[in-house]
Scaffold this motif. Structure first.
Motif, PDB file in Angstrom:
ATOM      1  N   TYR A 107       0.831  -1.208   0.000  1.00 46.71           N
ATOM      2  CA  TYR A 107       0.000   0.000   0.000  1.00 46.71           C
ATOM      3  C   TYR A 107       0.862   1.253   0.000  1.00 46.71           C
ATOM      4  CZ  TYR A 107      -3.099   3.689   1.632  1.00 46.71           C
ATOM      5  OH  TYR A 107      -3.787   4.873   1.758  1.00 46.71           O
ATOM      6  N   VAL A 108       1.904   1.256   0.822  1.00 46.97           N
ATOM      7  CA  VAL A 108       2.789   2.423   0.878  1.00 46.97           C
ATOM      8  C   VAL A 108       3.526   2.595  -0.444  1.00 46.97           C
ATOM      9  CG1 VAL A 108       4.786   3.435   2.047  1.00 46.97           C
ATOM     10  CG2 VAL A 108       3.045   2.235   3.380  1.00 46.97           C
ATOM     11  N   MET A 109       3.992   1.489  -1.049  1.00 47.41           N
ATOM     12  CA  MET A 109       4.651   1.575  -2.358  1.00 47.41           C
ATOM     13  C   MET A 109       3.701   2.165  -3.397  1.00 47.41           C
ATOM     14  SD  MET A 109       7.683   0.283  -1.750  1.00 47.41           S
ATOM     15  CE  MET A 109       8.515  -0.813  -0.580  1.00 47.41           C
ATOM     16  N   TYR A 110       2.433   1.803  -3.305  1.00 50.54           N
ATOM     17  CA  TYR A 110       1.418   2.316  -4.229  1.00 50.54           C
ATOM     18  C   TYR A 110       1.259   3.829  -4.079  1.00 50.54           C
ATOM     19  CZ  TYR A 110      -3.302   3.218  -6.024  1.00 50.54           C
ATOM     20  OH  TYR A 110      -4.389   3.731  -6.678  1.00 50.54           O
ATOM     21  N   LYS A 111       1.491   4.340  -2.882  1.00 54.94           N
ATOM     22  CA  LYS A 111       1.341   5.761  -2.592  1.00 54.94           C
ATOM     23  C   LYS A 111       2.641   6.541  -2.825  1.00 54.94           C
ATOM     24  CE  LYS A 111      -2.941   6.151  -1.123  1.00 54.94           C
ATOM     25  NZ  LYS A 111      -3.887   7.124  -1.720  1.00 54.94           N
ATOM     26  N   ALA A 112       3.607   5.959  -3.508  1.00 54.86           N
ATOM     27  CA  ALA A 112       4.908   6.623  -3.688  1.00 54.86           C
ATOM     28  C   ALA A 112       4.766   7.960  -4.407  1.00 54.86           C
ATOM     29  CB  ALA A 112       5.851   5.705  -4.462  1.00 54.86           C
ATOM     30  N   GLN A 113       3.975   8.006  -5.465  1.00 56.01           N
ATOM     31  CA  GLN A 113       3.813   9.246  -6.210  1.00 56.01           C
ATOM     32  C   GLN A 113       3.127  10.317  -5.358  1.00 56.01           C
ATOM     33  OE1 GLN A 113       5.124  10.058  -9.137  1.00 56.01           O
ATOM     34  NE2 GLN A 113       4.273  12.122  -8.860  1.00 56.01           N
ATOM     35  N   VAL A 114       2.162   9.903  -4.534  1.00 53.47           N
ATOM     36  CA  VAL A 114       1.493  10.844  -3.631  1.00 53.47           C
ATOM     37  C   VAL A 114       2.498  11.439  -2.657  1.00 53.47           C
ATOM     38  CG1 VAL A 114      -0.237  11.068  -1.804  1.00 53.47           C
ATOM     39  CG2 VAL A 114      -0.729   9.671  -3.815  1.00 53.47           C
ATOM     40  N   MET A 115       3.409  10.611  -2.150  1.00 57.24           N
ATOM     41  CA  MET A 115       4.431  11.109  -1.221  1.00 57.24           C
ATOM     42  C   MET A 115       5.380  12.079  -1.918  1.00 57.24           C
ATOM     43  SD  MET A 115       5.221   7.609   0.942  1.00 57.24           S
ATOM     44  CE  MET A 115       6.303   8.437   2.093  1.00 57.24           C
ATOM     45  N   ASN A 116       5.665  11.839  -3.196  1.00 58.53           N
ATOM     46  CA  ASN A 116       6.487  12.789  -3.946  1.00 58.53           C
ATOM     47  C   ASN A 116       5.804  14.153  -4.031  1.00 58.53           C
ATOM     48  OD1 ASN A 116       8.473  10.874  -4.466  1.00 58.53           O
ATOM     49  ND2 ASN A 116       7.609  10.279  -6.433  1.00 58.53           N
ATOM     50  N   VAL A 117       4.486  14.122  -4.264  1.00 61.92           N
ATOM     51  CA  VAL A 117       3.729  15.372  -4.365  1.00 61.92           C
ATOM     52  C   VAL A 117       3.690  16.090  -3.018  1.00 61.92           C
ATOM     53  CG1 VAL A 117       1.451  16.363  -4.823  1.00 61.92           C
ATOM     54  CG2 VAL A 117       2.331  14.535  -6.296  1.00 61.92           C
ATOM     55  N   LEU A 118       3.482  15.335  -1.935  1.00 61.35           N
ATOM     56  CA  LEU A 118       3.424  15.944  -0.601  1.00 61.35           C
ATOM     57  C   LEU A 118       4.745  16.595  -0.228  1.00 61.35           C
ATOM     58  CD1 LEU A 118       1.428  13.249   1.433  1.00 61.35           C
ATOM     59  CD2 LEU A 118       0.584  15.409   0.511  1.00 61.35           C
ATOM     60  N   ASN A 119       5.845  16.056  -0.734  1.00 57.92           N
ATOM     61  CA  ASN A 119       7.160  16.628  -0.432  1.00 57.92           C
ATOM     62  C   ASN A 119       7.356  18.011  -1.040  1.00 57.92           C
ATOM     63  OD1 ASN A 119       8.205  14.687   1.224  1.00 57.92           O
ATOM     64  ND2 ASN A 119       9.499  13.716  -0.304  1.00 57.92           N
ATOM     65  N   LEU A 120       6.507  18.370  -2.012  1.00 55.72           N
ATOM     66  CA  LEU A 120       6.621  19.671  -2.652  1.00 55.72           C
ATOM     67  C   LEU A 120       6.105  20.800  -1.764  1.00 55.72           C
ATOM     68  CD1 LEU A 120       5.425  18.693  -6.245  1.00 55.72           C
ATOM     69  CD2 LEU A 120       7.788  19.011  -5.456  1.00 55.72           C
ATOM     70  N   GLY A 121       5.422  20.430  -0.674  1.00 56.24           N
ATOM     71  CA  GLY A 121       4.827  21.440   0.201  1.00 56.24           C
ATOM     72  C   GLY A 121       3.323  21.461   0.047  1.00 56.24           C
ATOM     73  N   GLU A 122       2.651  21.944   1.069  1.00 54.56           N
ATOM     74  CA  GLU A 122       1.185  21.892   1.076  1.00 54.56           C
ATOM     75  C   GLU A 122       0.571  22.709  -0.048  1.00 54.56           C
ATOM     76  OE1 GLU A 122      -2.528  22.534   4.215  1.00 54.56           O
ATOM     77  OE2 GLU A 122      -0.454  22.683   4.886  1.00 54.56           O
ATOM     78  N   SER A 123       1.063  23.911  -0.293  1.00 55.85           N
ATOM     79  CA  SER A 123       0.492  24.773  -1.331  1.00 55.85           C
ATOM     80  C   SER A 123       0.647  24.159  -2.716  1.00 55.85           C
ATOM     81  CB  SER A 123       1.155  26.159  -1.297  1.00 55.85           C
ATOM     82  OG  SER A 123       0.962  26.778  -0.053  1.00 55.85           O
ATOM     83  N   MET A 124       1.846  23.677  -3.013  1.00 56.51           N
ATOM     84  CA  MET A 124       2.097  23.071  -4.315  1.00 56.51           C
ATOM     85  C   MET A 124       1.293  21.792  -4.491  1.00 56.51           C
ATOM     86  SD  MET A 124       3.795  23.380  -7.175  1.00 56.51           S
ATOM     87  CE  MET A 124       5.220  24.428  -6.861  1.00 56.51           C
ATOM     88  N   ALA A 125       1.250  20.953  -3.437  1.00 60.75           N
ATOM     89  CA  ALA A 125       0.497  19.703  -3.521  1.00 60.75           C
ATOM     90  C   ALA A 125      -0.986  19.958  -3.738  1.00 60.75           C
ATOM     91  CB  ALA A 125       0.712  18.888  -2.243  1.00 60.75           C
ATOM     92  N   THR A 126      -1.527  20.959  -3.051  1.00 63.82           N
ATOM     93  CA  THR A 126      -2.935  21.317  -3.240  1.00 63.82           C
ATOM     94  C   THR A 126      -3.176  21.808  -4.661  1.00 63.82           C
ATOM     95  OG1 THR A 126      -3.108  21.928  -0.907  1.00 63.82           O
ATOM     96  CG2 THR A 126      -4.829  22.747  -2.383  1.00 63.82           C
ATOM     97  N   GLY A 127      -2.242  22.610  -5.184  1.00 62.14           N
ATOM     98  CA  GLY A 127      -2.365  23.100  -6.551  1.00 62.14           C
ATOM     99  C   GLY A 127      -2.340  21.987  -7.578  1.00 62.14           C
ATOM    100  N   LEU A 128      -1.652  20.880  -7.265  1.00 61.73           N
ATOM    101  CA  LEU A 128      -1.594  19.735  -8.176  1.00 61.73           C
ATOM    102  C   LEU A 128      -2.780  18.786  -8.009  1.00 61.73           C
ATOM    103  CD1 LEU A 128       2.230  18.928  -7.937  1.00 61.73           C
ATOM    104  CD2 LEU A 128       1.009  19.943  -9.877  1.00 61.73           C
TER     105      LEU A 128
END
Length: 344
Positions: free
Chosen positions: A221-242
């Protein structure tokens, strides 16, 4: 021309990452073989091979299959689980000092397990399979308290606030555990003291089967969420924008991290620093993209714990040093190094 250069760099990067993956796999296999030969009762490499292929004596079969192999497998599972848990927490908090032990998750799981062991016998099969569930309840309640105290309505989870809140909650739980130990019988006190030091006390196949489902379900499950974790690493504002639902994804990943940490703590005791060290080493080896960072982190964690457990059983034979102490000898200086660097 630039496209060709980028393609060459990408190929070199993939090749380097595969080399890292292969080297870690080889090291794990080597330590696995060494660990099978380590213990009070010595088995030579030839005797281990014969026993694995069914030609060993009854004594050799008992030592290898009933005592050593379950503990080795548990060490690998615990290392991978705690390492991935730490990697998740560092990702969602964007804090390189985050770790299930430092944030108090391990302490919450340990408190629940300690309460159960204090008042009920832990020798029957049912409690063994209940331990991860009980640890999950304790860790989940602790995580909920930390989240409620650290969450700011318009700011979300701030890295520093999350870390400081976790440390404070962990200190409170540790104090409660010390009070509880004062009321234990000498036999249970000895067990709890060993457990708190990070001794892999669950060293039979029953504990392997109790831990395995949690690892098998949560790691993919965590491996499946790898791309989501990449997005979250960009910061809350950027992740929300994506288009990412930041708070929801953080809570999902936190739940997975809590489940991994709690199930591992239930059979390993208070082993700390694995979730802190493994993600950092993996990040230095393969970078910050979670598609490769997560599996490398799992391998580094597994290698760290199985090495620490093997050293703990070898250094002062016939006695042994708890695995958690060996890991702490490595992890504490590394934590101080990270702390000084973050201040700088």
């Amino acid at each position: 021309m630039e496209a060709i250069t980028n393609d060459i760099h990408e190929r070199k990067d993939r090749k380097r990452k595969m080399v890292v993956l292969s080297v870690l796999g080889i090291f794990i296999v080597l330590v696995f073989l060494i660990s099978m030969n380590t213990g009070v009762i010595r088995l030579s490499p030839l005797e281990v091979i014969k026993t694995l292929f069914g030609s060993g004596t009854d004594k050799q079969n008992l030592v290898l299959f009933e005592f050593r192999l379950p503990r080795i497998v548990i060490s690998l599972l615990i290392g991978a689980g705690l390492a991935i848990s730490g990697c998740i927490m560092q990702g969602i908090s964007r804090n390189e000092l985050a770790d299930p032990g430092i944030l108090g998750i391990n302490a919450g799981a340990g408190l629940m397990v300690m309460l159960f062991i204090s008042f009920f016998p832990s020798t029957t099969s049912a409690p063994i399979y209940l331990l991860p569930v009980l640890a999950l309840i304790g860790a989940g309640l602790t995580a909920a308290i930390i989240c409620v105290l650290a969450y700011k309505k318009n700011e979300g989870f701030k890295p520093t606030g999350l870390l400081l809140t976790g440390i404070a909650v962990a200190a409170g739980i540790s104090a409660a555990m010390i009070v509880l130990t004062l009321k234990l019988s000498p036999e249970k006190y000895q067990f709890v003291a060993t457990w708190l030091a990070g001794s892999i006390w669950g060293s039979s196949w029953k504990f392997v089967f109790a831990l395995l489902p949690w690892i098998v379900v949560l790691l993919p499950y965590v491996m499946y969420k790898a791309q989501v974790m990449n997005v979250l690493n960009l910061g809350e504002s950027m992740a929300t924008g994506l288009g990412a639902s930041v708070t929801r994804e953080q809570l999902k990943l936190l739940a997975a991290a809590v489940g991994l940490a709690a199930s591992c703590v239930a059979v390993s005791g208070g082993i700390g620093f694995v979730g802190l060290i493994a993600p950092h080493l993996a990040r230095k080896l393969v970078g910050a993209k979670h598609q490769m960072l997560l599996p490398i982190t799992a391998l580094v964690g597994a290698l760290l714990v199985i090495t620490a457990d093997t050293l703990g059983r070898w250094i002062i034979q016939p006695s042994e040093i708890p695995t958690g102490i060996v890991v702490a000898v490595i992890g504490a200086p590394y934590f101080l190094y990270l702390l000084s660097r973050s201040k700088g």
